[in-house]
Design an enzyme around this catalytic site. Structure first.
Site, mmCIF file in Angstrom:
data_model
loop_
_atom_site.group_PDB
_atom_site.id
_atom_site.type_symbol
_atom_site.label_atom_id
_atom_site.label_comp_id
_atom_site.label_asym_id
_atom_site.label_seq_id
_atom_site.Cartn_x
_atom_site.Cartn_y
_atom_site.Cartn_z
ATOM 1 N N SER A 271 0.834 -1.201 0.000
ATOM 2 C CA SER A 271 0.000 0.000 0.000
ATOM 3 C C SER A 271 0.868 1.250 0.000
ATOM 4 C CB SER A 271 -0.970 -0.037 1.185
ATOM 5 O OG SER A 271 -1.908 1.023 1.125
ATOM 6 N N HIS B 9 -8.297 1.340 -0.984
ATOM 7 C CA HIS B 9 -8.148 0.398 -2.098
ATOM 8 C C HIS B 9 -9.493 -0.142 -2.586
ATOM 9 C CE1 HIS B 9 -3.869 0.723 -1.617
ATOM 10 N NE2 HIS B 9 -3.990 0.427 -0.343
#
Length: 309
Positions: free
Chosen positions: A92, A196
């Protein structure tokens, strides 16, 4: 072959940067990056409480700065990193750490861009009450369709039996009441929103506009992308993927598959390490792992580099 990895949001803890400030160059670097990000990274990394550093707009630049500072102490000369590291990746927001260490973006530019990312994601998260939860156990072939049936997104497919679901609070409550077969536990994560996922689409637009002014360089280290676990050789494509990844699932399972295919023998996770080495221990048996949790881990990390570079 040595792989260097950088953790994502949630790895930070109060005061975790304090001991690192004793090393030459660290304070000066953090001061410069604080100016770039418009954020007092030293205060947040040493004095701020858990609630303050949970803030997405704070946590993301703080994690990138910590990763960059700790990685610099692994080598006598920064130029050694491309010579000794066989592949690099981040989970991430950790992808920004990895991209900057690989030479795609100068550190100051990476900090400015990740601050924009954090602010934009925090703003997107405020639109609808959303969140994320880790599912422990279960078979992805069963879990993923179950999540989609509930309207949830498998936002992080981390491998080693761990998937993170993201969606609205109502969808997550439904998951708690109706767990997929084989899942032992659903653990709510301390994050501000459904990262996300499509909920982050406005943040992608903001980040894309900020990225237009940048001139990324090609990575000097084999760079493995969260999007699909593929290696990416061009700087512009790395930057494009960094932008789009905000609203797309993290496929850390595929990153680890790529490490395996490349012949990884050792993996070091930069500060604040622990999460990704835990996954690697389960998914990459036989691979030596080390997490930089504090400066006390540096000597062992350097020994691992000497053995596996």
């Amino acid at each position: 072959m040595l792989v260097l990895v950088a953790p994502g949001q949630g790895a930070q803890t109060p005061g975790f940067l304090t001991e690192w400030l004793d090393f030459p160059g660290v304070r000066g670097a953090l001061e410069a990056w604080s100016d770039a990000a418009g954020l007092d990274l030293i205060r947040y990394g040493t004095e701020a409480d858990a609630e303050e550093i949970r803030d997405t707009a704070v946590a993301q630049p703080l994690l990138v700065a910590a990763g960059l500072a700790s990685a610099a102490l692994l080598f006598d000369d920064p130029a050694e990193l491309p010579q000794k590291v066989g592949a690099i990746a981040g989970h991430s927001v950790g992808e920004f750490t990895a991209a900057s260490l690989a030479g795609v973006l100068p550190h100051e530019e990476a900090l400015r861009l990740v601050r924009t990312r954090g602010l934009a994601m925090a703003e997107a998260a405020a639109v609808t009450e959303t969140g994320m939860a880790a599912l422990l156990g279960g078979d992805p072939a069963v879990t993923v369709p179950h999540l989609e049936k509930l309207g949830l997104t498998p936002a992080n497919i981390n491998g080693a039996g761990q998937i993170v679901a993201a969606g609205t609070k109502e969808q997550l409550a439904a998951l708690e009441a109706d767990k997929p077969e084989g899942v032992r536990k659903v653990v709510a994560l301390k994050v501000a929103g459904a990262f996300h996922t499509h909920h982050m689409a406005p943040a992608v637009d903001t980040l894309a506009k900020a990225a237009e002014a940048l001139a990324p360089g090609d990575p000097k280290v084999r760079y493995v992308s969260n999007k699909d676990g593929q290696t990416v050789a061009g700087g512009p494509e790395v930057l494009e993927r960094l932008v789009g990844q905000v609203a797309n699932p993290v496929r850390w399972d595929l990153c680890m598959e790529t490490f395996k295919e490349l012949g990884v023998t050792a993996l070091i996770e930069v500060c604040p390490g622990g999460t990704l080495t835990g996954l690697a221990k389960r998914a990459l048996p036989g691979v030596k792992t080390l997490a930089l949790k504090s400066p006390a881990d540096l000597d062992a990390a350097r020994e691992l580099i000497a053995e596996h570079a």
